[in-house]
Design an enzyme around this catalytic site. Structure first.
Site, PDB file in Angstrom:
ATOM      1  N   VAL A 132     -45.291-128.977  -2.024  1.00 29.60           N
ATOM      2  CA  VAL A 132     -45.351-127.655  -1.388  1.00 29.60           C
ATOM      3  C   VAL A 132     -43.978-127.235  -0.889  1.00 29.60           C
ATOM      4  O   VAL A 132     -43.569-126.076  -1.043  1.00 29.60           O
ATOM      5  CB  VAL A 132     -46.377-127.669  -0.240  1.00 29.60           C
ATOM      6  N   ASP A 178     -54.407-130.151   5.178  1.00 33.45           N
ATOM      7  CA  ASP A 178     -53.406-130.536   4.182  1.00 33.45           C
ATOM      8  C   ASP A 178     -53.506-129.710   2.907  1.00 33.45           C
ATOM      9  O   ASP A 178     -52.541-129.584   2.164  1.00 33.45           O
ATOM     10  CB  ASP A 178     -53.561-132.030   3.867  1.00 33.45           C
ATOM     11  N   MET A 218     -48.218-136.995  -1.126  1.00 29.31           N
ATOM     12  CA  MET A 218     -47.093-136.316  -1.778  1.00 29.31           C
ATOM     13  C   MET A 218     -47.252-134.799  -1.814  1.00 29.31           C
ATOM     14  O   MET A 218     -46.361-134.100  -2.298  1.00 29.31           O
ATOM     15  CB  MET A 218     -46.950-136.833  -3.213  1.00 29.31           C
ATOM     16  N   ARG A 219     -48.372-134.277  -1.294  1.00 32.43           N
ATOM     17  CA  ARG A 219     -48.574-132.830  -1.388  1.00 32.43           C
ATOM     18  C   ARG A 219     -47.507-132.078  -0.604  1.00 32.43           C
ATOM     19  O   ARG A 219     -47.061-130.999  -1.015  1.00 32.43           O
ATOM     20  CB  ARG A 219     -49.979-132.462  -0.905  1.00 32.43           C
ATOM     21  N   ALA A 220     -47.088-132.632   0.527  1.00 34.41           N
ATOM     22  CA  ALA A 220     -46.076-131.956   1.344  1.00 34.41           C
ATOM     23  C   ALA A 220     -44.773-131.788   0.565  1.00 34.41           C
ATOM     24  O   ALA A 220     -44.127-130.727   0.635  1.00 34.41           O
ATOM     25  CB  ALA A 220     -45.830-132.744   2.632  1.00 34.41           C
TER      26      ALA A 220
END
Length: 688
Positions: free
Chosen positions: A279, A193, A274-276
């Site tokens: 990104v 991730d 929420m990283r997706a």
């Protein structure tokens, strides 16, 4: 100096080249993880990218590559006064798999710190890579603690070194690129991730494209400089486009409509956290800048999803990475409005009928008869199946053939099986070991370079010699012989070698499904604990190494899934083959301790006196102190306790399939007994 292969001369691999270029335009995307089989130009493309990166202005003499216009206020070589600067190419720094923590983050001169009280800091690879590219080949083989340090620095844009009361911080912003071959093992989902984008690469199956690959490679090998000159114009054009995209990037507008599409896509594919979303937003913005636009379009969001989401959907190492593109298109179309919420199309199911579930249940029983009768050769009555008939009787389909492979049951969380004693193997999460990381348990003289100072032990060693050394001030006079290395205890990864009985006595479909589910569960546990795994199977007249020891746990799962059953039970052959595998592995990796997991009902058939032969083979393991456990697969109303007897011969312990589940005995951690330890009471009772 080696001339890199030109980036624009790489044939095919469009997704790989695009992902690298997007990170060159916007390093905030978070780097690229390149997954693929060997020989697919992964390393070639990454090394070629460095020649396209714009040149850097740096402060003269600064070891941390500070920019003259905005130097790092916390730079260890600072503060920097306005003055001399120089221009140099962006660096590409390679992190070797065997690098130490000191080589990565930097090292402090402990002797000078103690004796002179100065902070003498030697920068590491993170400092060298600042404002450039940090390349990690075979990132899946890198020690976990190094991967953690690497990804923390990439996320924070800074590296922190805290050692023995001395603190150093410096900027570390770089384009992170990792390559890996999935056959050699997977990264943990938490680490996957942290990479912004991922790309799957494979060799082309088109003959014309393969011919062009060979033609260009041979031309480059014959004359690297001349080949590079022929591609100089294309390289210059891409370099110019990267610079223009960087300048345009701050002007790109990410509208509410595109943001809604990004959020809806991440929600539809159920990615964690929420990283997706972040990104995807950065990637879509970089895509627009690369295309020379100031507005993000739906096509940018779609391409960003294909690069940023596949590796974030994996829940365990046996899930294949990928994205359902039809579902992606439906989601983007549903949220295609610019700034208003669109009305859903009546009667349309946004999830659709095919959201990746596969829709297939277990394959129907083919009715193919299995291997021959498997019990009376050893004087053991065959085991009764659900129908009440013996499983290997003629009525049940006994014969010379074999049953087709059955699906594994759903995996479950297993109890921890660990090797007794303290090892010194590779860092992992299974058994106790002396490691570079963990709790401090003592001190010793360093063997080679000092890496972890034990301050109290060093002071105690130096204190008796202060008068003889002429100490006159407050400082402690420390010599090299006084330094003490801290000894630490952590956890190691082991070699978990599975020896699986695939004979006719195990061939009942329901039982073999449960057995495969148990082995799959143990494989998942081995993946989480960073073990190597191997698989030996035995049936019919012989045993075979279905999978040599490897870090690729998913490869073992694939071999297990296709494992057929049938025939007699050459238990001794299986144990002897496993013993040979361990002997070879000791030569390759003597520090890694082994845990042998024998999955069987304990029966032995075929040849003269098969039970005695299996007992002699088992005693080879106990004589060498190899840790072992027998997973007892015997079922039915009549139980003979043969697996428990085998565990006694191995000098290990036996657990049933039910006992293997972690929830069956809450909180229990079972050490597998070695040859020097008597079998447990439960094993003795089962053997009796």
């Amino acid at each position: 100096m080696i001339t890199p292969f030109p980036f624009t001369a790489v044939v095919g691999q469009d997704d790989l080249r695009l992902a690298l270029l997007l990170n060159a335009v916007s390093p905030a995307v978070g780097g690229v993880l390149v997954r693929g089989e060997k020989g697919t130009a992964k390393s070639t493309a990454v090394r070629a990218l460095s020649a396209l990166m714009p040149a850097l202005d740096v402060v003269s003499g600064c070891r941390f590559s500070c920019a003259p216009a905005a130097p790092d206020p916390g730079c260890p070589d600072g503060p920097h006064e306005p003055g001399a600067s120089e221009t140099r190419p962006a660096r590409m720094v390679e992190l070797p798999v065997g690098a130490s923590e000191d080589r990565l983050v930097g090292a402090l001169d402990i002797e000078r710190a103690l004796a002179e009280g100065v902070k003498a800091f030697e920068p590491g690879l993170l400092a060298d890579a600042h404002r450039g590219i940090l390349y990690v080949d075979e990132v899946n083989l890198l020690h976990d603690h190094l991967v953690d340090l690497l990804l923390d620095a990439a996320a924070m844009g800074a590296s922190y070194v805290e050692r023995e009361g001395v603190s150093v911080r410096h900027a570390a912003r770089f384009l992170l690129v990792g390559t890996m071959n999935p056959e050699e093992g997977e990264l943990r989902p938490q680490l996957l991730d942290r990479f912004g984008l991922t790309v799957e690469v494979a060799a082309s199956r088109e003959p014309d494209q393969r011919v062009e690959v060979v033609r260009r490679r041979l031309a480059y090998d014959d004359d690297p400089a001349g080949f590079t000159v022929r591609w100089a114009d294309e390289e210059a054009a891409v370099r110019k486009r990267i610079t223009a995209a960087r300048e345009l990037l701050p002007s790109v507008r990410l509208g509410d409509g595109a943001l809604r599409q990004i959020a809806a896509t991440c929600a539809a594919f159920e990615v964690d956290g929420m990283r997706a979303d972040i990104v995807m937003a950065r990637t879509a913005t970089a895509l627009a800048a690369w295309a020379g636009r100031t507005d993000v379009l739906a096509e940018d969001v779609r391409q960003a999803a294909l690069l940023a989401l596949p590796h974030r959907r994996r829940r365990n190492p046996f899930d294949a990475p990928g994205l359902d593109e039809d579902r992606l298109d439906r989601t983007l179309e549903e949220f295609a409005g610019d700034d208003e919420d669109p009305e859903p199309d009546p009667g349309t199911d946004p999830d659709g009928p095919g959201d990746g579930g596969g829709g297939g249940g277990p394959a129907p029983d083919s009715g193919v008869p299995d291997g021959g009768s498997d019990g009376d050769a050893a004087g053991v009555p065959p085991e009764a199946g659900e129908s009440g008939r013996p499983e290997d009787s003629p009525a049940a389909g006994a014969g010379s053939g074999e049953r087709s492979a059955v699906r594994a049951a759903e995996p479950f969380r297993t109890k921890v099986l660990s090797v007794p004693g303290i090892g010194e193997g590779a860092a992992g999460r299974r058994s106790r070991a002396r490691t570079e990381h963990g709790r401090t348990t003592g001190a010793r003289r360093p063997r080679g370079a000092l890496t972890k100072l034990h301050l109290a032990a060093t002071v105690l060693a130096a204190a008796p010699h202060q008068r003889a050394r002429g100490r006159s001030g407050r400082g402690l006079v420390v010599r090299r012989d006084d330094l003490r290395q801290a000894t630490r205890e952590g956890r190691e990864g082991n070699l978990v070698l599975f020896v699986v009985d695939a004979s006719g006595s195990m061939a009942a479909r329901q039982r073999m499904s449960a057995v495969k589910g148990a082995v799959l569960s143990l494989l998942l546990d081995a993946y989480q604990r960073r073990d190597k795994v191997g698989l030996v199977t035995f049936r019919g007249a012989a045993a075979e190494v279905a999978l040599p020891p490897t870090s690729s746990v998913d490869a073992a799962a694939v071999r297990l899934e296709s494992l057929p059953t049938g025939g007699r039970t050459p238990l001794a052959a299986g144990l002897l083959r496993a013993h040979d595998v361990l002997r070879v592995e000791r030569l390759r990796d003597p520090a890694r301790r082994a845990l042998v997991v024998v999955v069987t009902d304990g029966r032995a058939t075929g040849g003269p006196d098969p039970v005695a032969l299996a007992g002699r083979a088992a005693r080879l393991f106990s004589a060498e102190g190899v840790a072992s456990v027998v997973v007892d697969c015997e079922s039915g109303p009549v139980r003979l306790g043969l697996a428990g007897r085998l565990a006694g011969e191995l000098g290990g312990t036996a657990v049933t399939l039910d006992e293997l589940r972690a929830e069956s005995i809450a909180g229990l951690v079972r050490d597998v007994q070695g040859a020097s330890v008597a079998p447990s009471a439960s094993t003795s009772r089962r053997a009796a």
